[in-house]
Every structure is written in C-alpha cells, then in structure tokens.
Design a protein around this motif. Sequence first.
Motif, PDB file in Angstrom:
ATOM      1  N   VAL A 271     -61.369 -84.010  61.144  1.00  0.00           N
ATOM      2  CA  VAL A 271     -60.342 -83.536  60.207  1.00  0.00           C
ATOM      3  C   VAL A 271     -60.958 -83.438  58.819  1.00  0.00           C
ATOM      4  N   HIS A 272     -60.677 -82.335  58.127  1.00  0.00           N
ATOM      5  CA  HIS A 272     -61.180 -82.124  56.765  1.00  0.00           C
ATOM      6  C   HIS A 272     -60.057 -81.417  56.011  1.00  0.00           C
ATOM      7  N   VAL A 273     -59.256 -82.206  55.279  1.00  0.00           N
ATOM      8  CA  VAL A 273     -58.050 -81.656  54.642  1.00  0.00           C
ATOM      9  C   VAL A 273     -57.775 -82.396  53.326  1.00  0.00           C
ATOM     10  N   THR A 274     -57.200 -81.701  52.381  1.00  0.00           N
ATOM     11  CA  THR A 274     -56.811 -82.353  51.127  1.00  0.00           C
ATOM     12  C   THR A 274     -55.290 -82.461  51.063  1.00  0.00           C
ATOM     13  N   ASP A 275     -54.825 -83.524  50.391  1.00  0.00           N
ATOM     14  CA  ASP A 275     -53.383 -83.680  50.218  1.00  0.00           C
ATOM     15  C   ASP A 275     -52.930 -82.935  48.966  1.00  0.00           C
ATOM     16  N   GLU A 276     -51.632 -83.055  48.644  1.00  0.00           N
ATOM     17  CA  GLU A 276     -51.074 -82.290  47.515  1.00  0.00           C
ATOM     18  C   GLU A 276     -51.670 -82.722  46.174  1.00  0.00           C
ATOM     19  N   LYS A 277     -52.302 -83.905  46.121  1.00  0.00           N
ATOM     20  CA  LYS A 277     -52.929 -84.361  44.874  1.00  0.00           C
ATOM     21  C   LYS A 277     -54.406 -84.000  44.822  1.00  0.00           C
ATOM     22  N   GLY A 278     -54.894 -83.326  45.876  1.00  0.00           N
ATOM     23  CA  GLY A 278     -56.294 -82.931  45.895  1.00  0.00           C
ATOM     24  C   GLY A 278     -57.224 -83.981  46.489  1.00  0.00           C
ATOM     25  N   LYS A 279     -56.662 -85.076  47.025  1.00  0.00           N
ATOM     26  CA  LYS A 279     -57.495 -86.113  47.656  1.00  0.00           C
ATOM     27  C   LYS A 279     -57.969 -85.606  49.015  1.00  0.00           C
ATOM     28  N   LEU A 280     -59.270 -85.736  49.246  1.00  0.00           N
ATOM     29  CA  LEU A 280     -59.868 -85.257  50.492  1.00  0.00           C
ATOM     30  C   LEU A 280     -59.815 -86.323  51.577  1.00  0.00           C
ATOM     31  N   TYR A 281     -59.378 -85.910  52.757  1.00  0.00           N
ATOM     32  CA  TYR A 281     -59.407 -86.754  53.955  1.00  0.00           C
ATOM     33  C   TYR A 281     -60.376 -86.080  54.919  1.00  0.00           C
ATOM     34  N   SER A 282     -61.593 -86.603  54.979  1.00  0.00           N
ATOM     35  CA  SER A 282     -62.617 -86.014  55.828  1.00  0.00           C
ATOM     36  C   SER A 282     -63.090 -87.089  56.811  1.00  0.00           C
ATOM     37  N   TYR A 283     -62.677 -86.936  58.069  1.00  0.00           N
ATOM     38  CA  TYR A 283     -62.958 -87.961  59.073  1.00  0.00           C
ATOM     39  C   TYR A 283     -63.413 -87.358  60.388  1.00  0.00           C
ATOM     40  N   ALA A 284     -64.371 -88.027  61.007  1.00  0.00           N
ATOM     41  CA  ALA A 284     -64.760 -87.752  62.389  1.00  0.00           C
ATOM     42  C   ALA A 284     -64.517 -89.074  63.102  1.00  0.00           C
ATOM     43  N   LEU A 285     -63.582 -89.082  64.064  1.00  0.00           N
ATOM     44  CA  LEU A 285     -63.183 -90.349  64.684  1.00  0.00           C
ATOM     45  C   LEU A 285     -63.279 -90.331  66.201  1.00  0.00           C
ATOM     46  N   PHE A 286     -63.762 -91.447  66.727  1.00  0.00           N
ATOM     47  CA  PHE A 286     -63.702 -91.715  68.164  1.00  0.00           C
ATOM     48  C   PHE A 286     -62.414 -92.481  68.422  1.00  0.00           C
ATOM     49  N   ASN A 287     -61.742 -92.163  69.521  1.00  0.00           N
ATOM     50  CA  ASN A 287     -60.568 -92.893  70.002  1.00  0.00           C
ATOM     51  C   ASN A 287     -59.504 -93.147  68.926  1.00  0.00           C
ATOM     52  N   PRO A 288     -59.124 -92.108  68.159  1.00  0.00           N
ATOM     53  CA  PRO A 288     -58.095 -92.328  67.134  1.00  0.00           C
ATOM     54  C   PRO A 288     -56.748 -92.621  67.793  1.00  0.00           C
ATOM     55  N   LYS A 289     -55.995 -93.525  67.163  1.00  0.00           N
ATOM     56  CA  LYS A 289     -54.700 -93.955  67.699  1.00  0.00           C
ATOM     57  C   LYS A 289     -53.730 -94.126  66.545  1.00  0.00           C
ATOM     58  N   ILE A 290     -52.506 -93.670  66.725  1.00  0.00           N
ATOM     59  CA  ILE A 290     -51.465 -93.935  65.724  1.00  0.00           C
ATOM     60  C   ILE A 290     -50.939 -95.336  66.040  1.00  0.00           C
TER      61      ILE A 290
END
Length: 184
Positions: free
Chosen positions: A75-94
Amino acid sequence: MITMNDIIQDGHPTLREVAKEVPLPASEEDKKILHSLLEYVKNSQDPEIAAKYGLRSGIGLAAPQINVSKRMIGVHVTDEKGKLYSYALFNPKIISHSVEKTYLTGGEGCLSVDQDIPGFVPRYARITVKGTTLEGEEVKIRLKGLPAVVFQHEIDHLDGIMFYDYINKENPFQEPENAFPYER
C-alpha cells in the motif's frame, strides 16, 4: 517488476480464494514478491514510469492479484493531511475497528476490475492493522480515512472478497447505515 500483464482480472479463480499465511521468517522468494507489490504501486503513481511501462495507477496491490495466493499486500497512499502510508506487509490482519463506518463518495476501483462499478462500499471508519514488514518487524498501524479504506480493500483480496460484493444491489447509492461520506 510487475506490469499490467501480471495483474489477473475479475473472474480469475485465484481472486476468490482465501490466501495462505506466509511462513515467517519469510523466504527470499516471498520477500521478492512482497517488495514487487509495493514497487508496483509506487511506480504506477510516477507519471513517467507509469507511461513508460503502461501501468494503471493504483494505491494498493495484494498478492492474489498477481496470481499468488499468499497473504501479502503493498500500500502506498497519503491521507487528507498529506501523511504517507507506505507499507509492504506479510499476513496483515485487522485486529480492531470502529463501529462507525465510512465510504468513498466516488466509489472504489480495483486494478483487477477493468470496468467502473458504481456504488457505495461501506468500510470501517477506523481500523488497527497488525502485520510483518519486509525486515521481519511486527507492526501495528492505526488508520482512518482513505488509508483505512485501502487497507480493508487489500486485506479483503486475501479473503477472496471483491469491493463490489459490499455494494447494495438494489440501491447502489443508498447511504450505508451508520456511515459518513469520505470525499477523496
């Protein structure tokens, strides 16, 4: 490098499978696959690279979308404030989510779905995700807004769920209960 030719399309059976957990520590091959998922979304957002390789722009990609039925997302996405969330994850779980829901007013799209499927997709407004990074570090990420929606979309791919499965068939634009609109 992943190209559009590597991304399988709606109707392919792998997209409806529940993906397998990745044994940790991850193998070099699994690390390479996970790295390539994040690399694709980053490259697809760079106009020059995207044009050169004919990449459709995306903000998230799950391993099942490249016909690998394993629990990995990029995932490579920015939120409404411009903060970047850039993650490559194994076995992600909510591991937790809000009662309150949200939905993107413009609907959702998917690199594995060529046509536009209009309608509201209800998602949790806030979630906490646990997963393991490429470096083998366990992380816990609190998300809201667009990043929360993107992580839910990608994690759904790991469970064989497509975004349009959530759209109200009788009334696609009926506001989901207990949900507020999110403008992109």
